[in-house]
Design an enzyme around this catalytic site. Structure first.
Site, PDB file in Angstrom:
ATOM      1  N   TRP A 156       1.028  -1.209  -0.232  1.00 18.40           N
ATOM      2  CA  TRP A 156      -0.113  -0.108  -0.056  1.00 18.40           C
ATOM      3  C   TRP A 156       0.983   1.121  -0.115  1.00 18.40           C
ATOM      4  CZ3 TRP A 156      -0.962  -2.994   4.675  1.00 18.40           C
ATOM      5  CH2 TRP A 156      -1.716  -4.151   4.430  1.00 18.40           C
ATOM      6  N   ASP A 240       5.059  10.945  13.598  1.00 21.98           N
ATOM      7  CA  ASP A 240       4.272  12.159  14.428  1.00 21.98           C
ATOM      8  C   ASP A 240       4.209  13.275  13.462  1.00 21.98           C
ATOM      9  OD1 ASP A 240       4.541  10.735  16.638  1.00 21.98           O
ATOM     10  OD2 ASP A 240       6.620  11.292  17.367  1.00 21.98           O
ATOM     11  N   ARG A 268     -32.195  23.649  -1.372  1.00 18.89           N
ATOM     12  CA  ARG A 268     -33.355  22.654  -1.643  1.00 18.89           C
ATOM     13  C   ARG A 268     -34.241  22.792  -0.819  1.00 18.89           C
ATOM     14  NH1 ARG A 268     -34.228  18.133  -4.921  1.00 18.89           N
ATOM     15  NH2 ARG A 268     -35.601  16.451  -3.449  1.00 18.89           N
ATOM     16  N   GLN A 336     -26.494  12.492   3.932  1.00 17.76           N
ATOM     17  CA  GLN A 336     -28.017  12.340   4.560  1.00 17.76           C
ATOM     18  C   GLN A 336     -28.866  13.599   4.179  1.00 17.76           C
ATOM     19  OE1 GLN A 336     -28.642   9.532   5.812  1.00 17.76           O
ATOM     20  NE2 GLN A 336     -30.649  10.067   6.569  1.00 17.76           N
ATOM     21  N   ILE A 337     -27.986  14.877   4.139  1.00 17.71           N
ATOM     22  CA  ILE A 337     -28.649  16.290   4.076  1.00 17.71           C
ATOM     23  C   ILE A 337     -29.048  16.299   2.571  1.00 17.71           C
ATOM     24  CG2 ILE A 337     -28.445  18.560   4.057  1.00 17.71           C
ATOM     25  CD1 ILE A 337     -26.749  18.178   6.775  1.00 17.71           C
ATOM     26  N   GLY A 339     -29.888  13.533   0.861  1.00 15.56           N
ATOM     27  CA  GLY A 339     -30.939  12.695   0.601  1.00 15.56           C
ATOM     28  C   GLY A 339     -30.249  11.874  -0.775  1.00 15.56           C
ATOM     29  N   GLU A 363      -1.533   6.131   8.136  1.00 16.83           N
ATOM     30  CA  GLU A 363      -0.521   6.687   9.103  1.00 16.83           C
ATOM     31  C   GLU A 363      -1.041   6.197  10.371  1.00 16.83           C
ATOM     32  OE1 GLU A 363       1.442  10.332   7.996  1.00 16.83           O
ATOM     33  OE2 GLU A 363       0.826   9.968   5.951  1.00 16.83           O
ATOM     34  N   THR A 365      -4.049   3.535  12.422  1.00 16.83           N
ATOM     35  CA  THR A 365      -5.748   3.474  12.505  1.00 16.83           C
ATOM     36  C   THR A 365      -6.117   4.264  13.697  1.00 16.83           C
ATOM     37  OG1 THR A 365      -5.706   1.582  13.812  1.00 16.83           O
ATOM     38  CG2 THR A 365      -5.643   1.150  11.465  1.00 16.83           C
TER      39      THR A 365
HETATM   40  N1  CAA Z   1       9.339   8.752  18.462  1.00 22.11           N
HETATM   41  C1  CAA Z   1      10.137   8.389  18.764  1.00 22.11           C
HETATM   42  N2  CAA Z   1      10.367   7.172  19.389  1.00 22.11           N
HETATM   43  C2  CAA Z   1       9.222   6.427  19.435  1.00 22.11           C
HETATM   44  C3  CAA Z   1       7.922   6.764  18.965  1.00 22.11           C
HETATM   45  C4  CAA Z   1       7.802   8.372  18.503  1.00 22.11           C
HETATM   46  N3  CAA Z   1       6.722   8.620  18.217  1.00 22.11           N
HETATM   47  N4  CAA Z   1       7.036   5.925  19.421  1.00 22.11           N
HETATM   48  C5  CAA Z   1       7.691   4.914  19.909  1.00 22.11           C
HETATM   49  N5  CAA Z   1       9.098   5.058  19.979  1.00 22.11           N
HETATM   50  C6  CAA Z   1      10.505   4.412  20.294  1.00 22.11           C
HETATM   51  C7  CAA Z   1       9.817   4.086  21.905  1.00 22.11           C
HETATM   52  O1  CAA Z   1      10.422   5.095  22.931  1.00 22.11           O
HETATM   53  C8  CAA Z   1      10.646   2.652  22.020  1.00 22.11           C
HETATM   54  O2  CAA Z   1      11.930   3.064  22.206  1.00 22.11           O
HETATM   55  P1  CAA Z   1      13.012   2.120  23.098  1.00 22.11           P
HETATM   56  O3  CAA Z   1      13.140   0.667  22.506  1.00 22.11           O
HETATM   57  O4  CAA Z   1      14.184   3.003  23.065  1.00 22.11           O
HETATM   58  O5  CAA Z   1      12.400   2.003  24.429  1.00 22.11           O
HETATM   59  C9  CAA Z   1      10.416   1.943  20.655  1.00 22.11           C
HETATM   60  O6  CAA Z   1      10.107   3.070  20.001  1.00 22.11           O
HETATM   61  C10 CAA Z   1       9.145   0.938  20.647  1.00 22.11           C
HETATM   62  O7  CAA Z   1       8.223   1.859  21.334  1.00 22.11           O
HETATM   63  P2  CAA Z   1       6.817   1.011  21.598  1.00 22.11           P
HETATM   64  O8  CAA Z   1       7.251  -0.126  22.476  1.00 22.11           O
HETATM   65  O9  CAA Z   1       5.654   1.889  22.068  1.00 22.11           O
HETATM   66  O10 CAA Z   1       6.460   0.221  20.176  1.00 22.11           O
HETATM   67  P3  CAA Z   1       5.352  -0.881  19.574  1.00 22.11           P
HETATM   68  O11 CAA Z   1       5.772  -1.970  19.036  1.00 22.11           O
HETATM   69  O12 CAA Z   1       4.447  -1.319  20.807  1.00 22.11           O
HETATM   70  O13 CAA Z   1       4.664   0.049  18.562  1.00 22.11           O
HETATM   71  C11 CAA Z   1       2.796   1.513  17.619  1.00 22.11           C
HETATM   72  C12 CAA Z   1       4.081   1.239  18.909  1.00 22.11           C
HETATM   73  C13 CAA Z   1       2.602   2.943  18.220  1.00 22.11           C
HETATM   74  C14 CAA Z   1       1.516   0.797  17.735  1.00 22.11           C
HETATM   75  C15 CAA Z   1       3.582   1.489  16.491  1.00 22.11           C
HETATM   76  O14 CAA Z   1       3.852   0.266  15.963  1.00 22.11           O
HETATM   77  C16 CAA Z   1       2.615   2.513  15.604  1.00 22.11           C
HETATM   78  O15 CAA Z   1       2.481   3.556  15.459  1.00 22.11           O
HETATM   79  N6  CAA Z   1       1.795   1.597  14.503  1.00 22.11           N
HETATM   80  C17 CAA Z   1       1.214   1.846  13.360  1.00 22.11           C
HETATM   81  C18 CAA Z   1       1.997   1.992  12.177  1.00 22.11           C
HETATM   82  C19 CAA Z   1       1.534   2.974  10.866  1.00 22.11           C
HETATM   83  O16 CAA Z   1       1.178   4.148  11.677  1.00 22.11           O
HETATM   84  N7  CAA Z   1       1.814   2.681   9.993  1.00 22.11           N
HETATM   85  C20 CAA Z   1       1.199   3.756   8.762  1.00 22.11           C
HETATM   86  C21 CAA Z   1       1.953   3.367   7.470  1.00 22.11           C
HETATM   87  S1  CAA Z   1       2.714   4.725   6.714  1.00 22.11           S
HETATM   88  C22 CAA Z   1       1.422   5.069   5.750  1.00 22.11           C
HETATM   89  O17 CAA Z   1       0.022   5.089   6.097  1.00 22.11           O
HETATM   90  C23 CAA Z   1       1.492   6.056   4.712  1.00 22.11           C
HETATM   91  C24 CAA Z   1       0.524   6.509   3.680  1.00 22.11           C
HETATM   92  O18 CAA Z   1       0.092   5.411   3.106  1.00 22.11           O
HETATM   93  C25 CAA Z   1       0.064   7.650   3.492  1.00 22.11           C
END
Ligand code: CAA
Length: 380
Positions: A156, A240, A268, A336-337, A339, A363, A365
């Site tokens: 994707w 982020d 309308r 809905q508005i 119809g 990015e 869910t």
């Molecule tokens: N910034 C910096 N570091 C971060 C961070 C952040 N925002 N979030 C986590 N970390 C670091 C943590 O501090 C941790 O570091 P250490 O090992 O040093 O302690 C490490 O990363 C692991 O963190 P978690 O244990 O929280 O990680 P996790 O495996 O539990 O996953 C999650 C966290 C938030 C679920 C993450 O997997 C996630 O965001 N998943 C969603 C993925 C996503 O958004 N995919 C989108 C794909 S891109 C896309 O969609 C583009 C497009 O088509 C337009």
């Protein structure tokens, strides 16, 4: 608290509004119908400096701030959500990590042409079995002398069919979990990089995505972004920023659906009066207007945190969650508005409804955003 825009932001907003209304909006329905990638609009966005808004002028960008980026994203996405995401991927998911993690040589080679819009970027994190669980990477990069040899499949990938350059997240040390992930900048036309068929999607049909296959692609170690093992942080910190862009895209979709509904309700007539004179509809519109503003304020707050150089993981997750859910609700109620007229492609709201859905998925869910937000509560 002063929420007024500065002169640069006002100027950019005026310019983007005019471009969006004159050149983007009139062709948005046709682009969607034909599933056509808007190459001419991408070229115009490059000319207008919209593909590297936050990149310093010295590196080919416009040198503006995150709020300027958010304003531009909302305007472009209100006209065409597909064009919005093409722009957002290049800005947030490609230029941003290069600015933050790239060394000087990488910036000169890769960032400058991307920010200037001479090249287009994509971001390769998701895999067939690593979507929400982003750390479950199966794509591997194995060190071989001065190179890495990369094999695996990415899924994707927005801008995948057109991209010249990609940010790749993959495993360099599978036994180390998320600490074994690294990031690379990739020449998408390089040896061993192959694109799959275009995905057939519900919405944002003028933005194309596809699978990307790495068949033992040989990539110089100089293309690694950051240190080995820092790739998960590169990905998360990039998201982020990206989530602010998607919140702004969702705001644009919501606003377009709301404006269409409000204008329809004023024209309308039913039961001898305008649709808006029925209080049930007027209240729906009042809620839409209020919720869009609330989502916008959260998005601007996240932008402000980023501009202040603070970590904004929670703010980004909140604005993306709120704006995407508002966009879906507003687009649904806009139908809905309208119809029966809302259900046919003669009116734009069915497109807004289809386009809104993805903002709750890509990015991260809505469920992932809630996990991120809740993790701050657990920290006490
Ligand atoms: N910034 C910096 N570091 C971060 C961070 C952040 N925002 N979030 C986590 N970390 C670091 C943590 O501090 C941790 O570091 P250490 O090992 O040093 O302690 C490490 O990363 C692991 O963190 P978690 O244990 O929280 O990680 P996790 O495996 O539990 O996953 C999650 C966290 C938030 C679920 C993450 O997997 C996630 O965001 N998943 C969603 C993925 C996503 O958004 N995919 C989108 C794909 S891109 C896309 O969609 C583009 C497009 O088509 C337009």
């Amino acid at each position: 608290m002063d929420l007024s825009l500065n002169d640069e932001q006002e100027q950019l907003l005026r310019m983007v509004k005019e471009f969006a209304q004159r050149e983007v909006k009139p062709i948005a329905a046709a682009l969607d119908r034909e599933h056509r990638y808007p190459a001419e609009l991408v070229a115009r966005m490059a000319e207008l400096g919209l593909l590297g808004i936050e990149v310093p002028v010295d590196y080919g960008g416009s040198g503006l701030d995150t709020l300027a980026y958010v304003l531009a994203m909302e305007e472009i996405s209100a006209a065409c959500a597909s064009t919005g995401v093409i722009m957002s991927v290049n800005n947030s998911l490609v230029c941003d990590p290069l600015m933050k993690w790239g060394n000087e040589e990488q910036k000169q080679q890769w960032l400058v042409p991307l920010a200037a819009g001479d090249k287009l970027g994509c971001f390769m994190l998701s895999e067939p079995e690593a979507g929400s669980d982003a750390a479950a990477q199966k794509t591997v990069a194995v060190r071989d002398g001065d190179d890495y040899v990369i094999s695996g499949t990415k899924n994707w990938i927005t801008n995948g069919p057109q991209a010249d350059t990609g940010i790749l997240i993959c495993m360099t040390e599978p036994s180390a979990g998320h600490r074994g992930i690294s990031a690379f900048v990739i020449d998408m036309n390089g040896q061993g990089v192959r694109r799959g068929q275009k995905d057939d999607k519900l919405g944002i049909r003028a933005s194309h995505s596809c699978q990307i296959f790495f068949d033992d692609a040989r990539v110089p170690a100089s293309q690694r972004l950051g240190e080995e093992g820092q790739g998960f942080k590169v990905a998360m910190s990039t998201l982020d920023c990206g989530r602010i862009g998607i919140a702004a895209q969702a705001l644009g979709i919501a606003r377009a659906a709301f404006e269409a509904a409000a204008s329809y309700a004023c024209e309308r007539k039913t039961f001898g009066q305008r649709v808006i004179d029925h209080q049930a509809v007027a209240f729906m519109l009042a809620d839409m207007d209020t919720e869009i503003d609330a989502a916008r304020l959260l998005t601007w707050r996240a932008a402000a945190a980023k501009m202040a150089g603070r970590r904004h993981t929670r703010e980004s997750a909140m604005c993306k969650l709120m704006a995407s859910e508002v966009a879906n609700k507003v687009a649904k109620n806009a139908i809905q508005i309208h119809g029966g007229n809302g259900y046919v492609s003669e009116y734009p709201v069915e497109r807004h409804y289809r386009d809104a859905k993805i903002t709750e998925i890509y990015e991260g869910t809505s469920e992932i955003q809630r996990i991120v937000i809740a993790s701050y509560l657990l920290r006490g």
